[in-house]
Scaffold this motif. Structure first.
Motif, PDB file in Angstrom:
ATOM      1  N   SER A 146      -3.444  -1.296  -5.324  1.00  0.00           N
ATOM      2  CA  SER A 146      -2.904  -2.334  -4.618  1.00  0.00           C
ATOM      3  C   SER A 146      -3.974  -2.947  -3.849  1.00  0.00           C
ATOM      4  N   GLU A 189       9.650  -5.287  -0.835  1.00  0.00           N
ATOM      5  CA  GLU A 189       8.378  -4.499  -0.922  1.00  0.00           C
ATOM      6  C   GLU A 189       8.898  -3.000  -1.541  1.00  0.00           C
ATOM      7  N   PHE A 246       7.543  -1.427  -5.197  1.00  0.00           N
ATOM      8  CA  PHE A 246       7.062  -0.138  -5.136  1.00  0.00           C
ATOM      9  C   PHE A 246       7.656   0.754  -5.977  1.00  0.00           C
ATOM     10  N   LYS A 277       6.994  -0.069  -9.648  1.00  0.00           N
ATOM     11  CA  LYS A 277       5.514   0.199 -10.002  1.00  0.00           C
ATOM     12  C   LYS A 277       5.339   1.672 -10.271  1.00  0.00           C
ATOM     13  N   TYR A 278       6.110   2.366  -9.500  1.00  0.00           N
ATOM     14  CA  TYR A 278       6.100   3.988  -9.529  1.00  0.00           C
ATOM     15  C   TYR A 278       6.582   4.583 -10.922  1.00  0.00           C
ATOM     16  N   TYR A 317       1.429   6.345  -0.238  1.00  0.00           N
ATOM     17  CA  TYR A 317       1.374   4.768  -0.268  1.00  0.00           C
ATOM     18  C   TYR A 317       1.007   4.153   1.207  1.00  0.00           C
ATOM     19  N   LEU A 357       6.148   0.851   4.008  1.00  0.00           N
ATOM     20  CA  LEU A 357       7.317   1.022   3.399  1.00  0.00           C
ATOM     21  C   LEU A 357       8.409   2.118   4.030  1.00  0.00           C
TER      22      LEU A 357
END
Length: 562
Positions: free
Chosen positions: A251, A474, A478, A481-482, A498, A528
């Motif tokens: 990121s 957010e 995440f 993406k994970y 992260y 997060l």
């Protein structure tokens, strides 16, 4: 079950090889340099296996797993992995050594260098390309590629990279002068650390240079496929932390922040010694670590001497170590600060306050807790609760059905807490007592084991250092993406990796190597699952995160975060 899943995945990968042996693997031409090593970037396709990849790239399964800890969960199509480049080892070793050492050593002459064998370390600047660098040093692009094997003709150069170049004689003096200027700049930056102390903290100091970050985790790769290992679960926790950290680096790279990450498996004095004596450690600007407590004092001392900030990634009682090390950063609020915050919260509640306790093992701490509440004008009732005792009917006598009852359960014993909450929940339902229960910070370690209905019905309030709100965009991004990269759902360790990567590397980029002097001026940041507000509690200590989250479980089955 989780451990068995990983073991089964590894065994399955080995067993299914004959089925997919006919799949032809095309060796990647894409390479990347991480620390002092070169890796192929390989995009996994359907039918490829660990065995077949190792065969094509001439690496062992242990080497592949060490470079990609996530493969302990199995190889999956569409994964992107890195594979050590073990070809042309001699030439590669020479190139890396020349790139990372400013001394001039003798090497074989290039086609354009008939009169000199001096190596030049070129630092990539904005606008540089291979053709321009070759012209500047009177050599060819092929010469540059030869001694920088992590590049190819289509590589995009990054500002801050160092390239090894062998110049023709006509340009030699000019090149040596350039190298001398670059070296002097780097040295002045390192030796004038005090100048950063008075830097304008409102100014973004990042100039695009490569940021050197070390990650130290006790990831014992030899225990990943050992079903009898007692530490196997912890190994996977740190693998998931590592995966989250890599996503943070990705990121940040999309914001044009260049990061060189070197990872060390540190689990004993020998592996720690290897890490601190490495070239990467000498170049490090930030260390993020979670190593065994018995090694922490040694690491902190060395880092303090070299003025390298060390971030402790998980809660550790390190007050004694922190007192002696200005460069130690405790990323999670210690229990002492969380208890202090709980005291302030209780000083603001109204009406009936009851402290329910089991046995008093630490009389001084217990009396101090009560005294703190009394000092802010509160009348505190104390009730000694014995599990399953019939006399506990007397607990009702301490409650008031005309006002709010604020009950502090002063224990970290899960069995005891469960029994108390069951009793209080019955009183709340049958006799309509209005209650709010306050739990201690350590409850977060077994919160999921508490009765769901009880904690909501009793309006449980407690401080936590981690909390994930899955409704936030957010967090959803995440998770997506994970899942894409790792084919599974993130754990709290993934979220934490992260958060730490995003927060501390961003501060390093924004404020420079002395970011510890500026970060205390920043407002609290909620990522997060963690909230950060760094403070320096004394002039001889490092930084500590003073923030924790107050969670309130409501009767309508919601959780309010303050």
């Amino acid at each position: 079950m989780k451990t068995l899943k990983y073991i089964f995945a590894i065994i399955l990968l080995l067993l299914v090889f004959p089925v997919f042996a006919q799949v032809e693997i095309k060796k990647s031409t894409e390479k990347i340099r991480i620390g002092d090593k070169i890796y192929y970037i390989h995009h996994v396709k359907h039918g490829e296996t660990i065995y077949s990849l190792c065969k094509v790239y001439s690496v062992t399964q242990e080497e592949l797993l060490a470079a990609n800890p996530q493969l302990s969960q199995g190889l999956k199509a569409e994964q992107t992995i890195k594979i050590p480049d073990k070809t042309d080892t001699k030439a590669k070793t020479q190139a890396i050594a020349k790139q990372e050492n400013s001394e001039k050593d003798e090497i074989p002459k290039t086609n354009t260098d008939e009169t000199t064998d001096s190596a030049i370390k070129h630092k990539v600047k904005n606008g540089d390309n291979l053709d321009g660098i070759a012209k500047k040093y009177n050599c060819t692009v092929e010469d540059i590629l030869k001694y920088n094997p992590f590049l190819d003709k289509n590589s995009k150069l990054k500002k801050g990279q160092y390239l090894t170049v062998y110049s023709g004689k006509s340009e030699l003096q000019q090149a040596e002068n350039i190298e001398k200027i670059d070296t002097e700049k780097d040295t002045s930056t390192a030796t004038n650390a005090e100048a950063f102390m008075n830097a304008d903290c409102n100014k973004n100091l990042y100039s695009g240079d490569m940021l050197n970050v070390i990650l130290m985790l006790p990831v014992k790769t030899d225990e990943i496929d050992n079903p009898l290992s007692k530490n196997q679960h912890n190994v996977y926790d740190f693998v998931e932390f590592y995966e989250g950290f890599l996503l943070a680096a990705d990121s940040l790279s999309r914001k044009n922040i260049s990061i060189n990450i070197t990872t060390f498996d540190v689990h004993d004095s020998q592996t720690l010694n290897t890490a601190v004596n490495s070239q990467a450690f000498g170049e490090a600007q930030l260390i993020i670590s979670q190593i065994p407590k018995n090694l922490l004092a040694t690491l902190a001392k060395i880092a303090n001497e070299r003025k390298i900030p060390v971030v402790l990634s998980f809660p550790t009682e390190t007050e004694n170590i922190a007192e002696k090390n200005e460069y130690l950063i405790r990323a999670i609020a210690p229990i002492s600060l969380q208890t202090e915050k709980l005291n302030k919260i209780l000083c603001n509640v109204e009406k009936n306050i009851v402290v329910v306790y089991e046995e008093i093992n630490d009389t001084a701490s217990f009396n101090n807790f009560i005294q703190t509440l009394e000092n802010c004008g509160k009348t505190v009732k104390k009730y000694h609760y014995r599990m399953h005792g019939s006399h506990n009917e007397n607990l009702q006598n301490e409650l008031d059905n005309t006002v709010k009852n604020n009950i502090i359960v002063l224990s970290n014993n899960k069995v005891f807490i469960t029994d108390v909450l069951s009793k209080l929940n019955a009183l709340s339902i049958m006799l309509k007592y209005d209650m709010t229960i306050y739990g201690l910070p350590r409850w977060q370690t077994f919160e999921d084991n508490l009765n769901f209905d009880h904690i909501h019905n009793l309006n449980l309030s407690m401080l936590q250092t981690f909390f994930v709100d899955y409704n936030r965009d957010e967090v959803k991004n995440f998770i997506g993406k994970y899942r894409y990269y790792y084919k599974g759902d993130p754990s709290r360790f993934s979220f934490h990796g992260y958060d730490l990567g995003i927060y501390f590397i961003d501060k390093l980029a924004k404020y420079g190597t002395n970011f510890m002097q500026c970060v205390t001026n920043d407002e609290a940041s909620t990522l997060l699952q963690t909230r950060f507000k760094m403070e320096r509690t004394s002039s001889c200590e490092g930084l500590v995160n003073t923030e924790s989250l107050l969670l309130q479980y409501t009767k309508d089955l919601n959780i309010i975060v303050e």
